[in-house]
Design a protein around this motif. Sequence first.
Motif, PDB file in Angstrom:
ATOM      1  N   SER A 160       0.959  -1.236  -0.313  1.00  9.39           N
ATOM      2  CA  SER A 160       0.030   0.049   0.001  1.00  9.39           C
ATOM      3  C   SER A 160       0.877   1.224   0.035  1.00  9.39           C
ATOM      4  O   SER A 160       1.628   1.566   0.891  1.00  9.39           O
ATOM      5  N   LYS A 161       0.832   2.021  -1.137  1.00 12.79           N
ATOM      6  CA  LYS A 161       1.589   3.110  -1.182  1.00 12.79           C
ATOM      7  C   LYS A 161       1.232   4.235   0.057  1.00 12.79           C
ATOM      8  O   LYS A 161       2.162   4.707   0.448  1.00 12.79           O
ATOM      9  N   GLU A 162       0.075   4.308   0.581  1.00 14.45           N
ATOM     10  CA  GLU A 162      -0.407   5.192   1.422  1.00 14.45           C
ATOM     11  C   GLU A 162       0.135   4.857   2.842  1.00 14.45           C
ATOM     12  O   GLU A 162       0.792   5.641   3.627  1.00 14.45           O
ATOM     13  N   ARG A 163       0.176   3.546   3.037  1.00 13.42           N
ATOM     14  CA  ARG A 163       0.644   3.029   4.339  1.00 13.42           C
ATOM     15  C   ARG A 163       2.196   3.139   4.451  1.00 13.42           C
ATOM     16  O   ARG A 163       2.710   3.534   5.531  1.00 13.42           O
ATOM     17  N   ILE A 164       3.005   2.928   3.354  1.00 12.74           N
ATOM     18  CA  ILE A 164       4.233   2.971   3.227  1.00 12.74           C
ATOM     19  C   ILE A 164       4.441   4.574   3.345  1.00 12.74           C
ATOM     20  O   ILE A 164       5.648   4.791   3.998  1.00 12.74           O
ATOM     21  N   ALA A 165       3.798   5.331   2.723  1.00 13.35           N
ATOM     22  CA  ALA A 165       3.986   6.667   2.959  1.00 13.35           C
ATOM     23  C   ALA A 165       4.013   7.400   4.143  1.00 13.35           C
ATOM     24  O   ALA A 165       4.876   8.169   4.884  1.00 13.35           O
ATOM     25  N   ALA A 166       3.162   6.732   4.945  1.00 12.09           N
ATOM     26  CA  ALA A 166       2.873   7.157   6.492  1.00 12.09           C
ATOM     27  C   ALA A 166       4.110   6.664   7.245  1.00 12.09           C
ATOM     28  O   ALA A 166       4.538   7.333   8.030  1.00 12.09           O
ATOM     29  N   LEU A 167       4.477   5.299   6.890  1.00  8.23           N
ATOM     30  CA  LEU A 167       5.783   4.925   7.959  1.00  8.23           C
ATOM     31  C   LEU A 167       6.689   5.829   7.502  1.00  8.23           C
ATOM     32  O   LEU A 167       7.612   5.950   8.435  1.00  8.23           O
ATOM     33  N   ALA A 168       7.086   6.222   5.998  1.00 12.60           N
ATOM     34  CA  ALA A 168       8.246   6.876   6.107  1.00 12.60           C
ATOM     35  C   ALA A 168       8.252   8.136   6.684  1.00 12.60           C
ATOM     36  O   ALA A 168       9.306   8.721   6.890  1.00 12.60           O
ATOM     37  N   ALA A 169       7.372   8.596   6.926  1.00 11.52           N
ATOM     38  CA  ALA A 169       7.316   9.972   7.890  1.00 11.52           C
ATOM     39  C   ALA A 169       8.108   9.737   9.247  1.00 11.52           C
ATOM     40  O   ALA A 169       8.654  10.596   9.671  1.00 11.52           O
ATOM     41  N   GLU A 170       7.838   8.444   9.740  1.00 11.81           N
ATOM     42  CA  GLU A 170       8.645   8.255  10.889  1.00 11.81           C
ATOM     43  C   GLU A 170      10.023   7.717  10.688  1.00 11.81           C
ATOM     44  O   GLU A 170      10.914   7.605  11.628  1.00 11.81           O
ATOM     45  N   LEU A 171      10.249   7.414   9.579  1.00 10.88           N
ATOM     46  CA  LEU A 171      11.612   6.800   9.108  1.00 10.88           C
ATOM     47  C   LEU A 171      12.139   7.571   7.897  1.00 10.88           C
ATOM     48  O   LEU A 171      12.406   7.040   6.716  1.00 10.88           O
ATOM     49  N   PRO A 172      12.478   8.731   7.941  1.00  8.24           N
ATOM     50  CA  PRO A 172      12.885   9.620   6.665  1.00  8.24           C
ATOM     51  C   PRO A 172      14.270   9.164   6.011  1.00  8.24           C
ATOM     52  O   PRO A 172      14.270   9.390   4.817  1.00  8.24           O
ATOM     53  N   ALA A 173      15.133   8.319   6.641  1.00  6.48           N
ATOM     54  CA  ALA A 173      16.177   7.902   6.111  1.00  6.48           C
ATOM     55  C   ALA A 173      15.700   6.603   5.231  1.00  6.48           C
ATOM     56  O   ALA A 173      17.013   6.433   4.338  1.00  6.48           O
ATOM     57  N   ALA A 174      15.024   5.958   5.277  1.00 10.27           N
ATOM     58  CA  ALA A 174      14.594   4.858   4.589  1.00 10.27           C
ATOM     59  C   ALA A 174      13.847   5.105   3.055  1.00 10.27           C
ATOM     60  O   ALA A 174      13.184   5.862   2.979  1.00 10.27           O
ATOM     61  N   GLU A 175      14.516   4.250   2.177  1.00 10.21           N
ATOM     62  CA  GLU A 175      13.871   4.220   0.805  1.00 10.21           C
ATOM     63  C   GLU A 175      12.401   3.648   0.938  1.00 10.21           C
ATOM     64  O   GLU A 175      12.193   3.020   1.848  1.00 10.21           O
ATOM     65  N   GLN A 176      11.513   4.201  -0.112  1.00  2.93           N
ATOM     66  CA  GLN A 176      10.309   3.478  -0.284  1.00  2.93           C
ATOM     67  C   GLN A 176      10.029   2.799  -1.316  1.00  2.93           C
ATOM     68  O   GLN A 176      10.420   2.944  -2.534  1.00  2.93           O
ATOM     69  N   ARG A 177       9.679   1.501  -1.417  1.00  7.31           N
ATOM     70  CA  ARG A 177       9.546   0.560  -2.396  1.00  7.31           C
ATOM     71  C   ARG A 177       7.933  -0.112  -2.329  1.00  7.31           C
ATOM     72  O   ARG A 177       7.543  -0.652  -1.235  1.00  7.31           O
ATOM     73  N   ILE A 178       7.125   0.171  -3.395  1.00  8.54           N
ATOM     74  CA  ILE A 178       6.008  -0.599  -3.214  1.00  8.54           C
ATOM     75  C   ILE A 178       5.630  -1.825  -4.308  1.00  8.54           C
ATOM     76  O   ILE A 178       6.147  -1.788  -5.403  1.00  8.54           O
ATOM     77  N   ALA A 179       4.960  -2.648  -3.731  1.00  6.77           N
ATOM     78  CA  ALA A 179       5.078  -4.190  -4.395  1.00  6.77           C
ATOM     79  C   ALA A 179       3.891  -4.848  -4.022  1.00  6.77           C
ATOM     80  O   ALA A 179       3.805  -5.116  -2.881  1.00  6.77           O
ATOM     81  N   THR A 180       2.909  -5.320  -4.895  1.00  4.86           N
ATOM     82  CA  THR A 180       2.169  -6.452  -4.263  1.00  4.86           C
ATOM     83  C   THR A 180       2.829  -7.867  -4.634  1.00  4.86           C
ATOM     84  O   THR A 180       4.141  -7.860  -4.624  1.00  4.86           O
ATOM     85  N   VAL A 181       2.227  -8.972  -4.003  1.00  2.00           N
ATOM     86  CA  VAL A 181       3.085 -10.180  -4.077  1.00  2.00           C
ATOM     87  C   VAL A 181       3.083 -10.854  -5.313  1.00  2.00           C
ATOM     88  O   VAL A 181       3.674 -11.968  -5.543  1.00  2.00           O
ATOM     89  N   ALA A 182       2.991 -10.006  -6.615  1.00  2.00           N
ATOM     90  CA  ALA A 182       3.163 -10.698  -7.797  1.00  2.00           C
ATOM     91  C   ALA A 182       4.598 -10.601  -8.006  1.00  2.00           C
ATOM     92  O   ALA A 182       5.239  -9.719  -7.642  1.00  2.00           O
ATOM     93  N   GLU A 183       5.185 -11.865  -8.583  1.00  2.00           N
ATOM     94  CA  GLU A 183       6.337 -12.079  -8.665  1.00  2.00           C
ATOM     95  C   GLU A 183       7.447 -10.744  -9.318  1.00  2.00           C
ATOM     96  O   GLU A 183       8.315 -10.513  -8.491  1.00  2.00           O
ATOM     97  N   SER A 184       6.970 -10.407 -10.306  1.00  2.00           N
ATOM     98  CA  SER A 184       7.680  -9.097 -11.090  1.00  2.00           C
ATOM     99  C   SER A 184       8.005  -8.200 -10.313  1.00  2.00           C
ATOM    100  O   SER A 184       8.856  -7.496 -10.088  1.00  2.00           O
ATOM    101  N   ALA A 185       6.835  -7.698  -9.546  1.00  2.00           N
ATOM    102  CA  ALA A 185       6.837  -6.416  -8.600  1.00  2.00           C
ATOM    103  C   ALA A 185       7.635  -6.859  -7.806  1.00  2.00           C
ATOM    104  O   ALA A 185       8.434  -5.752  -7.153  1.00  2.00           O
TER     105      ALA A 185
END
Length: 380
Positions: A35-60
């Motif tokens: 979830s892009k929204e939930r990852i963005a919300a967590l990134a606010a607590e962890l500004p040093a971390a990169e963000q990556r969005i992917a469902t469980v589809a293998e290529s993603a």
Amino acid sequence: MTAEIVVYGATGLVGRRVCHELDAAGAAFAIAGRSKERIAALAAELPAAEQRIATVAESALVRAFAGARVIVNCAGPLDEIGEPVLVAALAAGAHYLDLGGDQRFMHAMLERHESSTRRAGLVAMPGAALNCAIGDWAAAWAAQHVCGTPASEIEGDVLRTEPAAPLGADRPFDDVSISYIYDDLVLSPAGQRAVFANLHERGLAWRRDRWEPVAPASERRRINAGVAMGGERDVASFPGGDVITVPRHIATRAAQTFVSTTRHRAASTALRLLARAMPLVPKRATELLVPYTPKDYEYERTRFAVVAQVRRGFSGAQIVVGGGDQYLTSAVIAAWVARQLAARSAGPVGMRAPSELFRPAPALREIAAAAGMTLEPSFA
Ligand SMILES: NC(=O)c1ccc[n+]([C@@H]2O[C@H](COP(=O)([O-])OP(=O)(O)OC[C@H]3O[C@@H](n4cnc5c(N)ncnc54)[C@H](OP(=O)(O)O)[C@@H]3O)[C@@H](O)[C@H]2O)c1
């Protein structure tokens, strides 16, 4: 700094704690999830971390894991999404670890992915959490003492650079038992769902040199968990992940995991009878059970002792590991394992038990210091 470690399922209860541990240690890591929204919300607590969005589809997933050395899978239930994450980690050329002590999943992954992981020159370590890793290390440390392993080997570097010979290969142990003893056990919604789902499953026990199906709570013992945990407690067998990992590095005729969630004997007997009766309840009925969502601070109330006992003839040894907050402890373990594997230049590859990758005594000491756990060895 390019992310060396990717935490998939970073938005979950344990995932978030793993990320904070990595952040505090100054690791280069990415937070990943569906979830892009939930990852963005967590990134606010962890500004040093990169963000990556992917469902469980293998290529993603393979795209999200690109460039990483280690994937920490905190997404669950592992039964449903563990395998695609493991396969994608290997395809991306990264080591894999997860926190699930789920015995069925671990056994299936060992059967299906042992050789592909080894051929890829990578490591997969399921069960990098309280339930499995602590029991596995504590049992191996106790077994080293019964075998008379030299102190130079017991107290060597924490990372193994070569595979170690199984303990007791020349003279197998009679019994290895690992008991997880809790006071004020608070389970996350995911933990509760895992318990509901496993109520219908027969677990595996290691008996007569092989895994055999056994009914839940079919065996019981009395274990001294130490004064802080109420002394002698009734424990009942349950299908722990250590039953799968321990026979990989300790030659033993029997290995079993046990659990106690209450000090009261009558309640303990009632729970054991309930566990034995649950397979008679229609599966659909247990699917209707709705997990309770505890508040964040409630997890801190849980106290635990992991009691590992090994026996060979008249010799025996025991290690008791005590601590609290199983979710924070599990996050400390997973973050520690991830950092160790990210920094490793050589060592055993393939699907590995905790004690096959790390020397048990130094690993337990480092984690105990980080998670505020106590270690009480008693070597007879
Ligand atoms: N062995 C032990 O001692 C121990 C102790 C603690 C935890 N654990 C294990 O740790 C794991 C996580 O537990 P938890 O309590 O943190 O669970 P949780 O809070 O429910 O978090 C689950 C995570 O998985 C993600 N997720 C769920 N379904 C997904 C799907 N279909 N595709 C992609 N992502 C999905 C969720 O993402 P969203 O936020 O997008 O929903 C969330 O990030 C479980 O496997 C649990 O058994 C083991």
